[in-house]
Design an enzyme around this catalytic site. Sequence first.
Site, PDB file in Angstrom:
ATOM      1  CD  GLN A  21      64.553  14.783  34.060  1.00 59.04           C
ATOM      2  OE1 GLN A  21      64.224  14.056  35.179  1.00 59.04           O
ATOM      3  NE2 GLN A  21      63.615  14.567  33.103  1.00 59.04           N
ATOM      4  NE  ARG A  78      60.760   9.700  43.124  1.00 54.49           N
ATOM      5  CZ  ARG A  78      61.039   9.451  41.771  1.00 54.49           C
ATOM      6  NH1 ARG A  78      60.440   9.769  40.832  1.00 54.49           N
ATOM      7  NH2 ARG A  78      62.287   8.866  41.672  1.00 54.49           N
ATOM      8  CG  HIS A 122      66.165  11.273  38.870  1.00 57.31           C
ATOM      9  ND1 HIS A 122      64.886  11.038  39.170  1.00 57.31           N
ATOM     10  CD2 HIS A 122      66.259  11.184  37.774  1.00 57.31           C
ATOM     11  CE1 HIS A 122      64.316  10.922  38.033  1.00 57.31           C
ATOM     12  NE2 HIS A 122      64.991  11.152  37.233  1.00 57.31           N
ATOM     13  CG  ASN A 166      64.458   7.801  38.925  1.00 59.68           C
ATOM     14  OD1 ASN A 166      63.131   7.571  39.434  1.00 59.68           O
ATOM     15  ND2 ASN A 166      64.373   7.923  37.782  1.00 59.68           N
ATOM     16  CD  GLU A 167      62.925   5.682  35.433  1.00 64.31           C
ATOM     17  OE1 GLU A 167      63.486   5.806  34.583  1.00 64.31           O
ATOM     18  OE2 GLU A 167      61.641   6.129  35.560  1.00 64.31           O
ATOM     19  CG  ASN A 292      59.050   5.912  38.422  1.00 62.82           C
ATOM     20  OD1 ASN A 292      58.644   6.192  39.195  1.00 62.82           O
ATOM     21  ND2 ASN A 292      60.586   6.435  38.026  1.00 62.82           N
ATOM     22  CE1 TYR A 294      56.233   8.691  32.550  1.00 60.09           C
ATOM     23  CE2 TYR A 294      58.017   7.091  33.574  1.00 60.09           C
ATOM     24  CZ  TYR A 294      57.241   8.338  33.337  1.00 60.09           C
ATOM     25  OH  TYR A 294      57.812   9.510  34.198  1.00 60.09           O
ATOM     26  CD  GLU A 352      59.817   9.288  37.198  1.00 60.01           C
ATOM     27  OE1 GLU A 352      59.658   9.069  35.935  1.00 60.01           O
ATOM     28  OE2 GLU A 352      60.938   9.514  37.893  1.00 60.01           O
ATOM     29  CD1 TRP A 400      57.843  12.670  33.802  1.00 59.57           C
ATOM     30  CD2 TRP A 400      58.896  12.732  35.778  1.00 59.57           C
ATOM     31  NE1 TRP A 400      59.119  13.248  33.559  1.00 59.57           N
ATOM     32  CE2 TRP A 400      59.829  13.219  34.728  1.00 59.57           C
ATOM     33  CE3 TRP A 400      59.242  12.610  37.163  1.00 59.57           C
ATOM     34  CZ2 TRP A 400      60.944  13.749  35.208  1.00 59.57           C
ATOM     35  CZ3 TRP A 400      60.652  13.259  37.565  1.00 59.57           C
ATOM     36  CH2 TRP A 400      61.417  13.915  36.690  1.00 59.57           C
ATOM     37  CD  GLU A 407      62.330  12.787  28.986  1.00 61.35           C
ATOM     38  OE1 GLU A 407      61.961  13.357  30.250  1.00 61.35           O
ATOM     39  OE2 GLU A 407      62.495  11.410  29.097  1.00 61.35           O
ATOM     40  CD1 TRP A 408      65.486  12.149  31.494  1.00 55.42           C
ATOM     41  CD2 TRP A 408      67.658  12.794  31.947  1.00 55.42           C
ATOM     42  NE1 TRP A 408      65.771  12.246  32.752  1.00 55.42           N
ATOM     43  CE2 TRP A 408      66.828  12.762  33.107  1.00 55.42           C
ATOM     44  CE3 TRP A 408      69.095  13.317  32.126  1.00 55.42           C
ATOM     45  CZ2 TRP A 408      67.152  12.849  34.360  1.00 55.42           C
ATOM     46  CZ3 TRP A 408      69.625  13.678  33.501  1.00 55.42           C
ATOM     47  CH2 TRP A 408      68.546  13.465  34.604  1.00 55.42           C
TER      48      TRP A 408
HETATM   49  O1  IFM Z   1      62.241  12.121  32.568  1.00 57.72           O
HETATM   50  C1  IFM Z   1      62.069  10.999  32.849  1.00 57.72           C
HETATM   51  C2  IFM Z   1      62.596  10.887  34.538  1.00 57.72           C
HETATM   52  O2  IFM Z   1      63.814  11.376  34.609  1.00 57.72           O
HETATM   53  C3  IFM Z   1      62.742   9.324  34.606  1.00 57.72           C
HETATM   54  N1  IFM Z   1      61.753   8.591  34.414  1.00 57.72           N
HETATM   55  C4  IFM Z   1      60.996   8.779  32.982  1.00 57.72           C
HETATM   56  C5  IFM Z   1      60.840  10.221  32.714  1.00 57.72           C
HETATM   57  C6  IFM Z   1      60.453  10.247  31.158  1.00 57.72           C
HETATM   58  O3  IFM Z   1      61.215   9.800  30.285  1.00 57.72           O
END
Ligand code: IFM
Length: 451
Positions: A21, A78, A122, A166-167, A292, A294, A352, A400, A407-408
């Site tokens: 990213q 991180r 990640h 990660n996730e 994480n 959100y 995050e 984060w 952003e992917w």
């Molecule tokens: O940008 C992502 C991150 O790579 C992983 N967790 C969620 C973020 C926001 O979508």
Amino acid sequence: MTDVAQFPPGFLWGAATSAYQIEGSPLADGAGPSNWHLFSHRDGTISDASNGDIACDHYRRFGEDIGLMRQLGLQAYRFSLSWSRIFPAGTGKINQKGLDFYRRLLNALLDAGIQPYPTLFHWDLPAALDERGGWTNSDCAHWLADYAQTVFGALGGLAENWTTLNEPWVIADAGFLDGIHAPGHRSLQETPLVAHNLLRAHALAVQAFRAESNGRIGIVVNIEPKYAASDQRGDQTAAERAHAYMNRQYLDPLFLGGYPDELAEVFGDYWPRHNEADMRLLRTPFDFLGVNYYTRSVNRADGNNLPVRASPVAQPGAEYTEMGWEVFPRGLKETLLWIKRRYGDIPLYVTENGAAFKDPPLTAQGRLHDARRVEYYRTHLNACREAIGSGVNLKGYFAWSLFDNFEWSYGYSKRFGLIHVDFDTQKRIFKDSAYFFSEAILSNGASIDSD
Ligand code: IFM
């Protein structure tokens, strides 16, 4: 217990990013392509047709970026390592220059007095491994463990705290079911296999760590509390299944030794039989859990959806971020309490938390007043403080993200940064949220109550 007025002494304040990213220069110094490099260069995969070729140019600007971290007063940073910089083909020959980059980064952080929290994986898998089946291949867990052993052998002494993955839910769901992330598969059959292989990889990496290091290691999961849209049985079941699929699928095996029963209903004939040796492996103890957080989702049964999906229901009057995620700070406190209740008192970090909002233009004085993001941080930090007051063993919090970044599948169209990045000039500017966060660090959270 009552709510505490302050974060405890020693509470850790950091910010997070990930390799693909922010780094840019994906093929520099002998690196191999990652699956995200190939995926983002494929037509139609990224909404603004961008890719991570330059991103925040952090690969070349990390020294300057660490200067910004110092100005913010960050105590911890991180970030993730790119596997294909170190093993261009995923396995086999090591690329020394890739290891050297991360050694320079780690040393520069230590020189700046910032604790590194590196993540091994990640999402950017070496493309060569995707050609060998990637996470659908059970060998992938061993490939990750070999990579981990090399990293820990070479760099383990430069960071006390590491995380494996990660996730994993996003990797399996977005990469293998939805197809909106690399490698872009859409297969209900592959999804549970991938989840299991990721957890095996995590456990093997923890074992590799123990052989090489005396530090601490954990895993990072994204947890989203699931609410039912009504007390109708169908909606309740939809919420329970969504919870089993997204949250408990990853934590139950690691802490309780088995997968949730609901998953056999969700995946039907595609639910694999897991052998006992694997299930024992997944219980390999680790030192801390990264969470994480959100948003939450409110679910309604919807016969037209895949069985693992429940239709999220929009909440009238609620605030939503640019990602379409409801702002729901209470869910963070509830999540932390739920983890303690269900899985015990393992040390936790919020690894995050943050929000993408449309940022206003810079003022004539060059300021960026991102008031909604400031409020997001304020309310979520408050939720952390309340959770600590209710007895949760929360050790630290990472915003984060440090920078606006790639952003992917949304490319650069969603901005999560504390620091604004002008992607044409690479100029960085602290947003108001950066100043807010900096004061929170300086006061160990006391300043979040005042404007
Ligand atoms: O940008 C992502 C991150 O790579 C992983 N967790 C969620 C973020 C926001 O979508």
